[in-house]
Design a protein around this motif. Structure first.
Motif, PDB file in Angstrom:
ATOM      1  N   CYS A 400     -11.362  16.480  -7.641  1.00 50.22           N
ATOM      2  CA  CYS A 400     -11.536  16.324  -6.204  1.00 50.22           C
ATOM      3  C   CYS A 400     -12.938  15.801  -5.896  1.00 50.22           C
ATOM      4  O   CYS A 400     -13.845  15.862  -6.716  1.00 50.22           O
ATOM      5  CB  CYS A 400     -11.309  17.658  -5.496  1.00 50.22           C
ATOM      6  N   ALA A 401     -13.076  15.315  -4.688  1.00 49.49           N
ATOM      7  CA  ALA A 401     -14.377  14.843  -4.230  1.00 49.49           C
ATOM      8  C   ALA A 401     -15.199  16.014  -3.710  1.00 49.49           C
ATOM      9  O   ALA A 401     -14.692  17.112  -3.462  1.00 49.49           O
ATOM     10  CB  ALA A 401     -14.197  13.791  -3.137  1.00 49.49           C
ATOM     11  N   VAL A 402     -16.471  15.771  -3.543  1.00 47.75           N
ATOM     12  CA  VAL A 402     -17.370  16.808  -3.031  1.00 47.75           C
ATOM     13  C   VAL A 402     -17.087  17.016  -1.546  1.00 47.75           C
ATOM     14  O   VAL A 402     -16.945  16.054  -0.795  1.00 47.75           O
ATOM     15  CB  VAL A 402     -18.837  16.387  -3.251  1.00 47.75           C
ATOM     16  N   PRO A 403     -16.954  18.270  -1.098  1.00 46.67           N
ATOM     17  CA  PRO A 403     -16.745  18.502   0.341  1.00 46.67           C
ATOM     18  C   PRO A 403     -17.995  18.164   1.142  1.00 46.67           C
ATOM     19  O   PRO A 403     -18.966  18.923   1.167  1.00 46.67           O
ATOM     20  CB  PRO A 403     -16.408  19.996   0.413  1.00 46.67           C
ATOM     21  N   THR A 404     -17.969  17.011   1.797  1.00 47.00           N
ATOM     22  CA  THR A 404     -19.129  16.527   2.565  1.00 47.00           C
ATOM     23  C   THR A 404     -18.824  16.314   4.035  1.00 47.00           C
ATOM     24  O   THR A 404     -19.743  16.057   4.812  1.00 47.00           O
ATOM     25  CB  THR A 404     -19.631  15.206   1.966  1.00 47.00           C
ATOM     26  N   LYS A 405     -17.554  16.421   4.437  1.00 45.47           N
ATOM     27  CA  LYS A 405     -17.185  16.193   5.826  1.00 45.47           C
ATOM     28  C   LYS A 405     -17.509  17.430   6.651  1.00 45.47           C
ATOM     29  O   LYS A 405     -17.005  18.517   6.373  1.00 45.47           O
ATOM     30  CB  LYS A 405     -15.698  15.874   5.920  1.00 45.47           C
ATOM     31  N   PRO A 406     -18.350  17.317   7.675  1.00 43.09           N
ATOM     32  CA  PRO A 406     -18.685  18.501   8.480  1.00 43.09           C
ATOM     33  C   PRO A 406     -17.461  19.082   9.158  1.00 43.09           C
ATOM     34  O   PRO A 406     -16.638  18.366   9.731  1.00 43.09           O
ATOM     35  CB  PRO A 406     -19.697  17.957   9.497  1.00 43.09           C
ATOM     36  N   GLY A 407     -17.345  20.404   9.078  1.00 42.55           N
ATOM     37  CA  GLY A 407     -16.244  21.117   9.704  1.00 42.55           C
ATOM     38  C   GLY A 407     -16.734  22.017  10.811  1.00 42.55           C
ATOM     39  O   GLY A 407     -17.765  21.758  11.443  1.00 42.55           O
ATOM     40  N   PRO A 408     -15.999  23.101  11.074  1.00 40.56           N
ATOM     41  CA  PRO A 408     -16.408  24.010  12.159  1.00 40.56           C
ATOM     42  C   PRO A 408     -17.745  24.679  11.866  1.00 40.56           C
ATOM     43  O   PRO A 408     -18.112  24.924  10.724  1.00 40.56           O
ATOM     44  CB  PRO A 408     -15.267  25.037  12.206  1.00 40.56           C
ATOM     45  N   GLN A 409     -18.444  24.995  12.929  1.00 38.57           N
ATOM     46  CA  GLN A 409     -19.699  25.739  12.851  1.00 38.57           C
ATOM     47  C   GLN A 409     -19.651  26.872  13.863  1.00 38.57           C
ATOM     48  O   GLN A 409     -19.317  26.662  15.027  1.00 38.57           O
ATOM     49  CB  GLN A 409     -20.907  24.842  13.134  1.00 38.57           C
ATOM     50  N   VAL A 410     -19.973  28.085  13.407  1.00 39.73           N
ATOM     51  CA  VAL A 410     -19.942  29.254  14.275  1.00 39.73           C
ATOM     52  C   VAL A 410     -21.245  30.015  14.107  1.00 39.73           C
ATOM     53  O   VAL A 410     -21.948  29.885  13.098  1.00 39.73           O
ATOM     54  CB  VAL A 410     -18.743  30.174  13.950  1.00 39.73           C
ATOM     55  N   ALA A 445     -10.933  31.820   6.546  1.00 41.90           N
ATOM     56  CA  ALA A 445     -11.481  30.699   5.779  1.00 41.90           C
ATOM     57  C   ALA A 445     -11.815  29.511   6.668  1.00 41.90           C
ATOM     58  O   ALA A 445     -12.706  28.724   6.351  1.00 41.90           O
ATOM     59  CB  ALA A 445     -10.507  30.288   4.683  1.00 41.90           C
ATOM     60  N   SER A 446     -11.115  29.373   7.788  1.00 41.03           N
ATOM     61  CA  SER A 446     -11.366  28.255   8.694  1.00 41.03           C
ATOM     62  C   SER A 446     -12.392  28.580   9.763  1.00 41.03           C
ATOM     63  O   SER A 446     -12.645  27.755  10.650  1.00 41.03           O
ATOM     64  CB  SER A 446     -10.058  27.828   9.359  1.00 41.03           C
ATOM     65  N   LEU A 447     -12.992  29.788   9.716  1.00 41.80           N
ATOM     66  CA  LEU A 447     -14.003  30.236  10.685  1.00 41.80           C
ATOM     67  C   LEU A 447     -13.471  30.265  12.109  1.00 41.80           C
ATOM     68  O   LEU A 447     -14.221  30.052  13.069  1.00 41.80           O
ATOM     69  CB  LEU A 447     -15.258  29.352  10.612  1.00 41.80           C
ATOM     70  N   THR A 448     -12.177  30.527  12.246  1.00 42.17           N
ATOM     71  CA  THR A 448     -11.570  30.641  13.567  1.00 42.17           C
ATOM     72  C   THR A 448     -11.198  32.100  13.812  1.00 42.17           C
ATOM     73  O   THR A 448     -10.970  32.868  12.875  1.00 42.17           O
ATOM     74  CB  THR A 448     -10.329  29.753  13.678  1.00 42.17           C
ATOM     75  N   GLY A 449     -11.113  32.467  15.069  1.00 42.59           N
ATOM     76  CA  GLY A 449     -10.742  33.824  15.417  1.00 42.59           C
ATOM     77  C   GLY A 449     -11.944  34.756  15.427  1.00 42.59           C
ATOM     78  O   GLY A 449     -13.077  34.380  15.131  1.00 42.59           O
ATOM     79  N   THR A 450     -11.659  36.012  15.767  1.00 36.80           N
ATOM     80  CA  THR A 450     -12.702  37.028  15.841  1.00 36.80           C
ATOM     81  C   THR A 450     -12.900  37.662  14.470  1.00 36.80           C
ATOM     82  O   THR A 450     -11.932  38.093  13.839  1.00 36.80           O
ATOM     83  CB  THR A 450     -12.324  38.113  16.859  1.00 36.80           C
ATOM     84  N   PRO A 451     -14.118  37.745  13.983  1.00 34.10           N
ATOM     85  CA  PRO A 451     -14.330  38.329  12.652  1.00 34.10           C
ATOM     86  C   PRO A 451     -14.194  39.843  12.685  1.00 34.10           C
ATOM     87  O   PRO A 451     -14.408  40.497  13.709  1.00 34.10           O
ATOM     88  CB  PRO A 451     -15.760  37.897  12.305  1.00 34.10           C
ATOM     89  N   ALA A 452     -13.845  40.404  11.515  1.00 36.68           N
ATOM     90  CA  ALA A 452     -13.827  41.846  11.351  1.00 36.68           C
ATOM     91  C   ALA A 452     -15.246  42.337  11.107  1.00 36.68           C
ATOM     92  O   ALA A 452     -16.008  41.722  10.355  1.00 36.68           O
ATOM     93  CB  ALA A 452     -12.919  42.240  10.193  1.00 36.68           C
ATOM     94  N   VAL A 453     -15.595  43.453  11.746  1.00 36.10           N
ATOM     95  CA  VAL A 453     -16.954  43.973  11.698  1.00 36.10           C
ATOM     96  C   VAL A 453     -16.976  45.239  10.856  1.00 36.10           C
ATOM     97  O   VAL A 453     -16.167  46.146  11.064  1.00 36.10           O
ATOM     98  CB  VAL A 453     -17.487  44.264  13.114  1.00 36.10           C
ATOM     99  N   LEU A 724     -22.976  29.662  10.511  1.00 40.93           N
ATOM    100  CA  LEU A 724     -22.100  29.361   9.386  1.00 40.93           C
ATOM    101  C   LEU A 724     -21.500  27.986   9.592  1.00 40.93           C
ATOM    102  O   LEU A 724     -21.013  27.669  10.685  1.00 40.93           O
ATOM    103  CB  LEU A 724     -20.984  30.408   9.249  1.00 40.93           C
ATOM    104  N   GLN A 725     -21.530  27.170   8.536  1.00 39.44           N
ATOM    105  CA  GLN A 725     -21.065  25.786   8.625  1.00 39.44           C
ATOM    106  C   GLN A 725     -20.096  25.517   7.488  1.00 39.44           C
ATOM    107  O   GLN A 725     -20.349  25.910   6.342  1.00 39.44           O
ATOM    108  CB  GLN A 725     -22.247  24.826   8.549  1.00 39.44           C
ATOM    109  N   LEU A 726     -18.992  24.848   7.795  1.00 39.09           N
ATOM    110  CA  LEU A 726     -18.019  24.451   6.781  1.00 39.09           C
ATOM    111  C   LEU A 726     -18.132  22.964   6.508  1.00 39.09           C
ATOM    112  O   LEU A 726     -18.384  22.165   7.425  1.00 39.09           O
ATOM    113  CB  LEU A 726     -16.590  24.776   7.232  1.00 39.09           C
ATOM    114  N   PHE A 727     -17.933  22.603   5.245  1.00 40.44           N
ATOM    115  CA  PHE A 727     -17.842  21.206   4.832  1.00 40.44           C
ATOM    116  C   PHE A 727     -16.539  21.036   4.064  1.00 40.44           C
ATOM    117  O   PHE A 727     -16.230  21.820   3.152  1.00 40.44           O
ATOM    118  CB  PHE A 727     -19.032  20.807   3.959  1.00 40.44           C
TER     119      PHE A 727
END
Length: 730
Positions: A400-410, A445-453, A724-727
């Motif tokens: 696979c290629a290196v994950p370089t595409k910017p994704g969600p940021q929270v 994994a997609s950084l969506t929704g409310t996190p568990a504390v 937190l930032q996803l690529f």
């Protein structure tokens, strides 16, 4: 581009307090009608017509930065309005050019004149040697724009090489018994000695059998000869280390103790090297014949007494701490105890009396329907499809290629809160992170929704770790406590208080496929056997039923405090790696219950993180690949090690990390390594190259941690301001 010296002529005639002429530059062409430019720190003007000259007023060396590109005389110069990046525009009759001064200065050697140049065609690198002993390495690969790979101080490297040899107990060198040790070079008489690099030449170790080079593998090693005034050195371009050193004065048979010039040439017939030396003082010229194999073999560290391997290659010994911890689970007494407990549970059930009873129930069999068909297909369809989808998940793409595409940021917290650590679960569905505000969060994994504390700590959470079965989440904080949580309900199931440890916990994790908890506190690490009981008793609901027991504890050599700890939990492994404040990395064999090896001078500063190549359950690697591990230290980049030889195989130092301990991570396929940096970027390196392949932007502060998703090409980064930032892969 050039960086000439001695262009300025100091004017000491004007001593007036009103005006002082700092420096004077003479140009061959008149610049009387040219628009000049000044900024806060730089002055720009044309030199000799077509050359753009930039002078930094705060530079102590008073050297000019000369930029060439125009073919016609320059007519106008102007600086940009921004300080970062500092841009300058130059115009002539043929071109209008825009220059980035920061990038231009990185590509220019400003310290001392260049004495030697060398191009390594295999690694596509340009190596330049200076008169002050500095070695500059640049990348010639397409798209790298002559990026600087590393800057090496030869004197410091030779000192590190000598220190490692002394600590390993290796003191044999040809004719060394007749002369004082080379360690004298680091003592009082030559404290400020320099190593001017007179000549660079290829050193082909591939012609030498591996057995002749000791533990130095000649297949993947890219070395170069360095000729200096004091001696000859074999330098490894991959790990940026000196592999062998030959000092002229250590051999009484040599007539030249100090060289003023030298030339080197390899002979393929007898695998030896010819060296032509000219004396620095006098007219002596000598020809030397050197055997590189004998030189490397005499100065390499001794091999290991026993072969080390991260995957377990033998059964657990009866005397091993691991055997003492798992023996009870295999005993029949424990199994019978569980059966008795099950029977007691049945006996302790309360009786229920119904209002209508036809008979005692003992005379006739109860009327029950067995093996009834399922009629609620719709209600269970979602759950079954979810289970089928989990079982049939695609494997991790190795190519696979290196994950370089910017994704969600929270934002992990409403205010700017430092993210201290982060880790993906084994299935890649959840991402846990520890924060400086005493909390631990679990995101999807997609950084969506409310996190568990997960709340309960009184200090910054410096460690989070998932169990292999993903049921439990471990966290350790600066308050000196370790907590194990239920991942589903975010409930505390095990608490280890600060009274159990002499010093705060630096690292903690599950070990041996969740059979143990491994943690470091002060100069020792502890192996704990634990039992988690989630049954609730309403009468004693605050009493902890889960238990832990100390199996063994081992201390580092010299009883120095540990700074990092690492072991594999995804498969059976007897190896534990520990880093100490004395800049060492120590290898422990828990099957034998002792220290197996010590790597001295692993970095120039204490190692703050060890990262092993643990792979993933979604991909497979060669068994030898699991013996690789990474270490990082502030100001000293990142190093790749091989456990089988305890050698540094490659050094990565293209990312700035001078004041904050930034995290590192291995990709599941084992082809890439990621790290954080202080310039608000994350860097990704390929294992076969010393320079970074990708520089990921989009962060708002220092990147403190990185983590690869074990199931899909995805990279998560954490920053100092709590983002937190996803690529994602393209």
């Amino acid at each position: 581009m050039e960086n000439p010296q001695d262009i300025f002529s100091s004017n000491g005639g004007c001593l007036s307090d009103i005006v002082i002429e700092k420096y004077l530059v003479e140009s061959k062409e008149s610049v009387s009608h040219v628009q000049l430019a000044c900024s806060m720190q730089d002055c720009a003007f044309p030199l000799d017509g077509t050359e753009l000259c930039v002078w930094n007023t705060k530079s102590p060396s008073h050297q000019l930065l000369i930029l060439r590109g125009h073919h016609q005389p320059i007519t106008a110069i102007a600086f940009g309005n921004k300080v970062n990046p500092l841009l300058i525009c130059s115009a002539s009759l043929d071109y209008i050019m825009m220059w980035n001064l920061d990038e231009c200065r990185e590509k220019v050697l400003q310290a001392y004149p260049l004495l030697s140049l060398f191009i390594d065609a295999e690694s596509r690198q340009l190596v330049a040697g200076c008169a002050d002993g500095q070695l500059w390495i640049f990348s010639l690969m397409d798209g790298h724009h002559y990026r600087r790979v590393a800057r090496v101080d030869l004197r410091k490297k030779t000192e590190t090489f000598s220190t490692r040899r002394l600590k390993s107990g290796l003191c044999s060198r040809p004719e060394e018994s007749q002369l004082p040790s080379t360690s004298v070079l680091g003592r009082g008489e030559q404290v400020e000695v320099t190593f001017p690099i007179l000549r660079l030449a290829p050193c082909d170790l591939s012609l030498i059998p591996n057995s002749a080079c000791g533990c130095l593998s000649s297949e993947n090693t890219q070395c170069v000869w360095i000729g200096s005034s004091l001696g000859l050195f074999i330098f490894n371009l991959a790990n940026l280390e000196v592999e062998a050193a030959l000092y002229y004065r250590d051999f009484q048979s040599l007539s030249i103790p100090l060289a003023g010039s030298c030339a080197l040439r390899n002979r393929t017939a007898d695998r030896k090297t010819l060296c032509l030396l000219a004396s620095l003082f006098g007219g002596k010229i000598a020809v030397l014949e050197i055997d590189p194999a004998a030189l490397v073999r005499a100065q390499q560290c001794p091999g290991l007494r026993q072969s080390l391997s991260v995957p377990a290659s033998s059964c657990v010994l009866p005397t091993s701490p691991l055997y003492l911890g798992i023996a009870k689970e295999k005993s029949p007494k424990a199994a019978s105890g569980r059966r008795c407990a099950a029977q007691n549970v049945m006996k302790d059930q309360r009786l229920v009396f119904h209002s209508k009873v036809r008979s005692s129930g003992y005379a006739s069999a109860p009327h029950v329907t067995m093996f009834s068909p399922k009629t609620n297909i719709k209600s269970e369809g979602k759950g079954s499809s979810r289970r089928r989808s989990r079982c049939a998940r695609e494997p991790y793409p190795v190519e696979c290629a290196v994950p370089t595409k910017p994704g969600p940021q929270v934002a992990a917290a409403p205010t700017c809160t430092r993210v201290c650590c982060l880790q993906y679960s084994g299935d890649g569905q959840w991402l846990a992170c520890g924060l400086s505000n005493h909390l631990s969060l679990v995101f999807g994994a997609s950084l969506t929704g409310t996190p568990a504390v997960f709340s309960g700590h009184d200090g910054a959470v410096n460690t989070v770790c998932w169990s292999q079965d993903r049921r439990w989440l471990l966290s350790a904080a600066q308050d000196g406590t370790l907590r194990v949580w239920s991942a589903r309900g975010a409930e505390l199931v095990l608490l280890l208080g600060r009274d159990m440890f002499s010093k705060p916990i630096q690292s903690a994790q599950f070990y041996y496929i969740d059979a143990f908890i491994l943690l470091s506190s002060g100069p020792e690490f502890q192996l704990l056997k634990y039992h988690i009981d989630t049954c609730k008793d309403e009468m004693k609901r605050y009493k902890q039923k889960s238990k832990s027991k100390l199996i063994c504890r081992l201390s580092t050599t010299g009883a120095v405090d540990m700074t990092s700890l690492s072991a594999v939990n995804d498969f059976y492994s007897h190896v534990v790696l520990a880093a100490g404040r004395n800049r060492t990395v120590e290898v422990f064999d828990l099957n034998a219950g002792c220290s197996a090896a010590v790597i001295a001078e692993a970095h120039s500063r204490p190692v703050h993180q060890i990262c092993q190549n643990k792979g993933s359950s979604f991909t497979t690697q060669q068994p030898q690949a699991y013996n690789l591990f990474l270490t990082t230290a502030i100001g000293d980049g990142m190093r790749l090690w091989d456990l089988r030889t305890l050698r540094c195989e490659r050094h990565f130092e293209g990312h700035p990390s001078r004041g904050y301990p930034c995290g590192i991570a291995f990709s599941p396929c084992g082809r890439f390594a990621a790290c954080g940096a202080e310039d608000r970027h994350a860097y990704v390196y390929e294992m076969g190259s010393s320079t970074f392949s990708h520089r990921l932007a989009g962060h708002t502060d220092t990147v403190t941690g990185v983590a690869f998703n074990p199931s899909t090409p995805q990279l998560a980064t954490a920053t100092l301001d709590g983002k937190l930032q996803l690529f994602l892969a393209e």
